[in-house]
Design a protein around this motif. Sequence first.
Motif, short mmCIF file in Angstrom:
data_model
loop_
_atom_site.label_atom_id
_atom_site.label_comp_id
_atom_site.label_asym_id
_atom_site.label_seq_id
_atom_site.Cartn_x
_atom_site.Cartn_y
_atom_site.Cartn_z
N GLY A 151 -0.28 10.14 8.65
CA GLY A 151 -0.26 9.54 9.99
C GLY A 151 -1.31 8.30 10.01
N LEU A 152 -2.05 7.87 8.88
CA LEU A 152 -2.95 7.02 9.11
C LEU A 152 -2.54 5.51 7.99
N VAL A 153 -2.81 4.44 8.42
CA VAL A 153 -2.57 3.32 7.57
C VAL A 153 -3.22 3.20 6.34
N ASP A 154 -3.07 3.16 5.24
CA ASP A 154 -3.45 2.91 4.16
C ASP A 154 -3.50 1.69 3.51
N ILE A 155 -4.56 1.14 2.82
CA ILE A 155 -4.79 -0.20 2.26
C ILE A 155 -4.84 -0.20 0.92
N ALA A 156 -4.74 -1.50 0.40
CA ALA A 156 -5.17 -1.77 -1.20
C ALA A 156 -5.68 -3.10 -1.17
N ILE A 157 -6.67 -3.23 -1.96
CA ILE A 157 -7.41 -4.51 -2.51
C ILE A 157 -7.12 -4.64 -3.93
N PRO A 158 -6.85 -5.91 -4.47
CA PRO A 158 -6.71 -6.33 -5.80
C PRO A 158 -8.09 -6.35 -6.45
N MET A 159 -7.96 -5.90 -7.70
CA MET A 159 -9.15 -5.80 -8.69
C MET A 159 -8.79 -6.58 -10.02
N PRO A 160 -8.59 -7.84 -9.94
CA PRO A 160 -8.15 -8.48 -10.94
C PRO A 160 -9.74 -8.80 -11.96
N GLY A 161 -9.48 -9.24 -13.05
CA GLY A 161 -10.56 -9.84 -13.98
C GLY A 161 -9.97 -10.63 -14.99
N PRO A 162 -11.00 -11.50 -15.35
CA PRO A 162 -10.49 -12.65 -16.35
C PRO A 162 -10.01 -12.03 -17.68
N GLN A 163 -10.32 -11.01 -18.28
CA GLN A 163 -9.94 -10.48 -19.48
C GLN A 163 -9.98 -8.75 -19.33
N ALA A 164 -10.20 -8.32 -18.33
CA ALA A 164 -10.64 -6.93 -17.72
C ALA A 164 -9.68 -6.03 -18.35
N ALA A 165 -9.88 -4.93 -18.91
CA ALA A 165 -8.76 -3.91 -19.28
C ALA A 165 -8.48 -3.12 -17.93
N SER B 35 -8.20 -4.26 -14.92
CA SER B 35 -7.60 -5.07 -13.98
C SER B 35 -6.50 -4.20 -13.13
N GLY B 36 -6.52 -4.04 -11.82
CA GLY B 36 -5.47 -3.29 -11.04
C GLY B 36 -5.79 -3.28 -9.46
N ILE B 37 -5.34 -2.65 -8.89
CA ILE B 37 -5.53 -2.52 -7.44
C ILE B 37 -6.10 -1.22 -7.01
N LEU B 38 -6.80 -1.24 -6.03
CA LEU B 38 -7.55 -0.18 -5.47
C LEU B 38 -6.84 0.42 -4.07
N VAL B 39 -6.28 1.39 -4.03
CA VAL B 39 -5.42 2.01 -2.95
C VAL B 39 -6.39 3.34 -2.51
N TYR B 40 -6.36 2.98 -1.10
CA TYR B 40 -7.06 4.51 -0.50
C TYR B 40 -6.52 4.72 0.68
N SER B 41 -6.66 5.92 1.19
CA SER B 41 -6.08 6.49 2.42
C SER B 41 -6.97 5.96 3.45
N GLY B 42 -6.25 5.93 4.81
CA GLY B 42 -6.59 5.26 5.79
C GLY B 42 -7.96 6.16 6.48
N SER B 43 -7.69 7.52 6.07
CA SER B 43 -8.82 8.41 6.15
C SER B 43 -10.32 7.84 5.83
N VAL B 44 -10.03 7.08 4.61
CA VAL B 44 -11.43 6.37 4.11
C VAL B 44 -12.18 5.45 5.28
N LEU B 45 -11.14 4.55 5.72
CA LEU B 45 -11.45 3.64 6.83
C LEU B 45 -12.17 4.45 7.98
N GLN B 46 -11.21 5.50 8.29
CA GLN B 46 -11.66 6.22 9.59
C GLN B 46 -13.08 6.93 9.37
N SER B 47 -13.44 7.46 8.35
CA SER B 47 -14.43 8.14 8.10
C SER B 47 -15.82 6.80 8.10
N LEU B 48 -15.39 5.79 7.36
CA LEU B 48 -16.36 4.81 7.49
C LEU B 48 -16.61 4.36 8.88
N LEU B 49 -15.75 4.13 9.58
CA LEU B 49 -15.81 3.73 11.10
C LEU B 49 -16.79 4.72 11.82
#
Length: 700
Positions: free
Chosen positions: A426-440, A442-456
């Motif tokens: 029931g909550l909106v989830d988000i993703a942020i990229p986690m790139p790196g020039p040569q990093a093994a 490298s990817g994306i961080l995906v987390y539930s809207g419950s994280v943002l709700q708790s943070l707020l």
Amino acid sequence: MLRHSAAPIAILALMLTGCESEGEDTSFAPESTPSVETPPAEETPPAETEYTVTVSSPEAEAPQASASTDSETYRTLATLPENQAWTLIARSPDSRGRFLTLRLTDAGNGDSEAFTYDNETGELTLRAPVDYERPIDADADNAFELLMELSDIAGKPTVPFALDVTDQKEVFEDYPVVWLNGDTEFGGLGRNITPLGDIDGDGRPDLAVAAPGRHARDAYTALPPDGYHPAGELYIVSGEVLSETTLLEFDGTSGAGIWHIQGTEDDVNAGYNMMVIGDLDDDGVEDFIVSRDSATIEVISGATLIDAMQAGTQSVFSEIASGSLSLEGDTRGHDLDPRTFALVGDLDEDGLEDLAFCATEYRSGSTVDAHVFIVSGTVLKEVLSVEDTQSISGFFDSGEAAYSVYTGNHRTCGPLTALGDIDNDGLVDIAIPMPGPQAADSGILVYSGSVLQSLLETGGRQQVTAFDLFLGAEQHFIHMTDSAARATEQHHMVTALGDVTGDGIDDFSFGWGRYHTADDSAYVVKGTADLLASSHDTINIRSLVQSGGAVQLAATPENLAANAYRVEPVHVMRAPEEGLHETLLFVGAGVSTTTLFDSYSLAAGNLPEGGTAIMPLPLSGVGDFSIPRSNSRHLSYMTNIGDLNMDGYGDLAIGWDIADSGNSEDSGTVLLVSGREIIEARDRGETLQPSRMLQVPRAE
């Protein structure tokens, strides 16, 4: 969609006059009404009740048209412009100035079902805007045939009348492509195209088209690049203007129907992003935010937007009645990433959408700290109401704003993306990229809207020193990576897809915008209730493909010769709500130095299910969609702009940078492409090349 006050159309609206009659409803009659003797039925037949129905605009008392019980045909009393909200007043006054009680009906054709009628106020209202090209009246002639009768009195004469739907000029009516050309020194035109909905209420959606000053490859440490204007431009373009041309030149000027907001040297990010944020000032028009510089988010009233657009105003930010939210003093040497705005729902239940965005802090050398901010809609409302600059730090302790810091060495917090509800909580989830020039990793961080709700709820600032602890230790959060990916960048990595798999849970896609490896791929990830259930898990996307939890869109081995073939992230053209077709996915694939970039369309319903779900590119039998590009440093991209001409098909905008390497300046181009044309060409198995379709009339 932006909401606005229903602007009643004062066209030939209905208005009625009435006569006193036997058996009339007396709920609106004067306190003292002379009695009327009714002769016995067997002696004298009952007299017919005669009355007149008049119609008028809710804003005008004078009747504009009328029909009476002696009408023999369906006389047109009012017209309804297509794609707009509409209401009128239909009443029947008696001789004493009161009103008879009426009821809307029809002769069994069902046309009255498209309207509501309030027999106390007389308001006759269209339930939903009507598309002229897709009539919904019984005989599909764009004329509703209706009857008005006395309420609760059967067998009395009725008043027949008609309401006609009128056509108007729309985008793509004559040509399937509209070309927006940026013949200016602001080369970023098309790096941001924001659908605004029908903000001026004329039945044609409007667009924000930006030309940010710093935009090349979205690389922020070296921008603005040499030779570029340090600030950007923002154009708010009415649907009327878009409907009346196939080629619109942006040359630094404006005109009626275009609001030109000019960036100054203080507005380094002006125009990079714009987002509709809701009706903060309760005036019936949705308001919006726009990035301005490396620390400022401008909150502007939508009413200002309407007035300035209609007048063809040219403005700078300092002249606009607005409020500003500033990050100054809250991160050390930070940069607001202007691409990161994302609406994440009403987490604090204040009735307003909350906002998430990113900023980065360059501490020393290449060390980068990432800040994920969450701000309550109440904060934005307050900022707009005071029309002054407010520091975000004042809202931390009250739990109306917060941020979390990741101290690391990735360029985390590129385009933060709202994914929808991918874990079905029931909550909106988000993703942020986690790139790196040569990093093994490298990817994306995906987390539930419950994280943002708790943070707020907690407020304040949080800091962690390892990505696997980002945003706290016991939260629903995953790190998704590709074991074959190296040297990735932040070029539109993640796309929210909605529920394209049909299981009731939102899905998303991601892929590496620009890297070369032995296996170049993009992915569609299927949302599930347990996708974010485990904390801090690192998920290899290829393992998820093996288990059927994701679909891999991969270049075929023969196209990987010389390591030159590449796959772009997935773009999406969503069908409008209750639209005519399902969602299409577009997967870009080609060689980075070509002037055209093939994009293969895939119907979302054709995604494979279960097992090892790998779809090789190019796809066969579906036709290509070749989009223009200049070189590997200036990539075309597509964005969903909704149903721009209200025809039931989702439309696309393509941002296309045209580079001139001789002077390091370029001009941008935006192609608006009809979704109907795309769907119909795909069904025919044709290849579309929209950059060559400017003067090709739309197929009938």
